[in-house]
Design an enzyme around this catalytic site. Structure first.
Site, mmCIF file in Angstrom:
data_model
loop_
_atom_site.group_PDB
_atom_site.id
_atom_site.type_symbol
_atom_site.label_atom_id
_atom_site.label_comp_id
_atom_site.label_asym_id
_atom_site.label_seq_id
_atom_site.Cartn_x
_atom_site.Cartn_y
_atom_site.Cartn_z
ATOM 1 C CE LYS A 10 -4.946 -17.616 -19.240
ATOM 2 N NZ LYS A 10 -5.712 -18.239 -18.163
ATOM 3 C CG ASP A 137 -0.787 -18.026 -18.224
ATOM 4 O OD1 ASP A 137 -0.460 -19.230 -18.272
ATOM 5 O OD2 ASP A 137 -1.737 -17.602 -17.541
HETATM 6 P P1 ATP Z 1 -3.499 -15.552 -15.166
HETATM 7 O O1 ATP Z 1 -4.727 -15.806 -15.955
HETATM 8 O O2 ATP Z 1 -2.241 -15.489 -16.020
HETATM 9 O O3 ATP Z 1 -3.333 -16.397 -13.964
HETATM 10 P P2 ATP Z 1 -4.850 -13.218 -14.235
HETATM 11 O O4 ATP Z 1 -5.486 -12.800 -15.515
HETATM 12 O O5 ATP Z 1 -5.709 -13.941 -13.261
HETATM 13 O O6 ATP Z 1 -3.575 -14.068 -14.579
HETATM 14 P P3 ATP Z 1 -3.572 -10.656 -14.077
HETATM 15 O O7 ATP Z 1 -4.576 -9.711 -14.655
HETATM 16 O O8 ATP Z 1 -2.439 -11.058 -14.935
HETATM 17 O O9 ATP Z 1 -4.273 -11.969 -13.504
HETATM 18 O O10 ATP Z 1 -3.045 -9.967 -12.721
HETATM 19 C C1 ATP Z 1 -2.564 -10.655 -11.621
HETATM 20 C C2 ATP Z 1 -1.929 -9.641 -10.657
HETATM 21 O O11 ATP Z 1 -0.712 -9.197 -11.236
HETATM 22 C C3 ATP Z 1 -2.766 -8.397 -10.451
HETATM 23 O O12 ATP Z 1 -3.487 -8.491 -9.262
HETATM 24 C C4 ATP Z 1 -1.771 -7.256 -10.421
HETATM 25 O O13 ATP Z 1 -1.540 -6.809 -9.106
HETATM 26 C C5 ATP Z 1 -0.464 -7.834 -10.933
HETATM 27 N N1 ATP Z 1 0.012 -7.186 -12.180
HETATM 28 C C6 ATP Z 1 1.267 -6.838 -12.470
HETATM 29 N N2 ATP Z 1 1.377 -6.305 -13.694
HETATM 30 C C7 ATP Z 1 0.138 -6.300 -14.220
HETATM 31 C C8 ATP Z 1 -0.386 -5.869 -15.457
HETATM 32 N N3 ATP Z 1 0.365 -5.313 -16.408
HETATM 33 N N4 ATP Z 1 -1.710 -6.034 -15.668
HETATM 34 C C9 ATP Z 1 -2.482 -6.625 -14.708
HETATM 35 N N5 ATP Z 1 -2.026 -7.023 -13.504
HETATM 36 C C10 ATP Z 1 -0.733 -6.872 -13.258
#
Ligand code: ATP
Length: 309
Positions: A10, A137
């Site tokens: 997203k 989210d």
């Molecule tokens: P958001 O946009 O929802 O705030 P994000 O995209 O910035 O999230 P994610 O990629 O969801 O961040 O990852 C955040 C943290 O969650 C990562 O640093 C990782 O350690 C942990 N994590 C746990 N499960 C997962 C997963 N399936 N994929 C990615 N990260 C994960």
């Protein structure tokens, strides 16, 4: 038996952040738009809960019970009164810790995949209820398209969405921690004298003009209205993102903004040709690791395969 689900990333075309609530969360008006970068989650029957992560930056994703996909499988198993005996294989294309809800996508994907694998047949409302418990989210990752998230972002209203719209995403080296970006947002608000509490910050509202531009798929109108209250905090923590934003705009993007909590930067472009030009300029600039051209809207989590043996 195996089931594979594809789930989109997203971008927040508007992220209005209210004051910090006593529980530490922020009240949001979060306009989510699903875009065509996808993770795939394959659930296979097993004797124990296992997680295997593949794809770029797999080493930054925990392959244990703290993985959001594993937590989703565990939550569903608990609801069904069974053990979460499943092997979850995640193939990641969504940037990790990039502000594009990659972990949430995997949670929604795992939930849908395990629901099919275990023949649970939960209703959409039941699945959305579990999603909301897993993270702010996660419900949107299940639904896709475009939606307005209120509360922490988990109370969704589906929005009308036009398109296709063309986007370029500049993927950064390394991630930003979402809680840290919210803390920096609070710190900047405090430092400015405004204050960061619920009483200090106006209640966040979705922009009617932005919702109208999104509904009609009017890229030039939407470009002038993109808005992310977390952007100053992301730029404060990662000042080099200013150069990334400048590079995309100078290369002809209609607009650029930090995606959610960053550090991925999102650029809205006029068409496919502009997408190629902006992506090439970003890649050759050295101000991002890679640039990806894709479209919105994208559909939410979807079974790619019927359960198979
Ligand atoms: P958001 O946009 O929802 O705030 P994000 O995209 O910035 O999230 P994610 O990629 O969801 O961040 O990852 C955040 C943290 O969650 C990562 O640093 C990782 O350690 C942990 N994590 C746990 N499960 C997962 C997963 N399936 N994929 C990615 N990260 C994960």
């Amino acid at each position: 038996m195996s089931v594979t689900v594809r789930v989109p990333a997203k971008v927040n075309v508007q992220l209005a952040v209210g004051g910090a609530r006593p529980d530490g969360f922020h009240e949001l008006a979060n306009v989510f738009l699903a875009v065509g970068l996808y993770d795939e989650v394959t659930a296979t029957e097993s004797t124990a809960l296992e997680v295997v992560v593949e794809g770029r930056d797999a080493d930054r994703v925990p392959a244990d019970s703290s993985n959001l996909a594993a937590r989703a499988a565990t939550a569903l198993a608990h609801r069904l009164g069974r053990e979460p005996t499943v092997r979850l294989r995640l193939v990641k294309d969504i940037p990790v810790a990039g502000g594009m809800a990659g972990g949430s996508a995997d949670a929604a994907g795992a939930l849908l995949a395990c629901d099919a694998l275990w023949g649970a047949g939960l209703s959409r409302t039941e699945l959305l209820g579990i999603c909301a418990e897993l993270g702010s989210d996660v419900p949107f990752s299940l639904v896709g398209g475009a939606a307005l998230g209120r509360g922490r972002g988990e109370r969704l209203t589906t929005l009308e969405v036009g398109g296709p719209l063309h986007w370029v995403f500049a993927v950064a080296d390394g991630g930003l921690s979402t809680p840290e970006v919210y803390r920096e947002c609070d710190r900047l608000r405090d430092a400015s004298g405004q204050g960061a509490g619920v009483a200090d910050v106006p209640e966040p509202q979705a922009s009617p003009a932005l919702l109208a531009a999104l509904a009609s798929g009017d890229a030039p109108a939407l470009a002038g209205l993109l808005d992310n209250d977390l952007q100053p905090a992301a730029l404060s923590l990662r000042p080099s993102l200013r150069r990334t934003l400048e590079t995309g705009r100078e290369a002809g993007a209609l607009a650029g903004l930090v995606s959610g909590s960053g550090p991925t930067c999102a650029f809205l472009v006029a068409d496919a040709e502009a997408g190629r030009t902006v992506a090439a300029a970003l890649e050759s600039s050295g101000h991002c690791r890679t640039a990806r051209h894709t479209l919105s809207p994208a559909e939410g989590a979807r079974l790619l395969t019927a359960p198979s043996r």
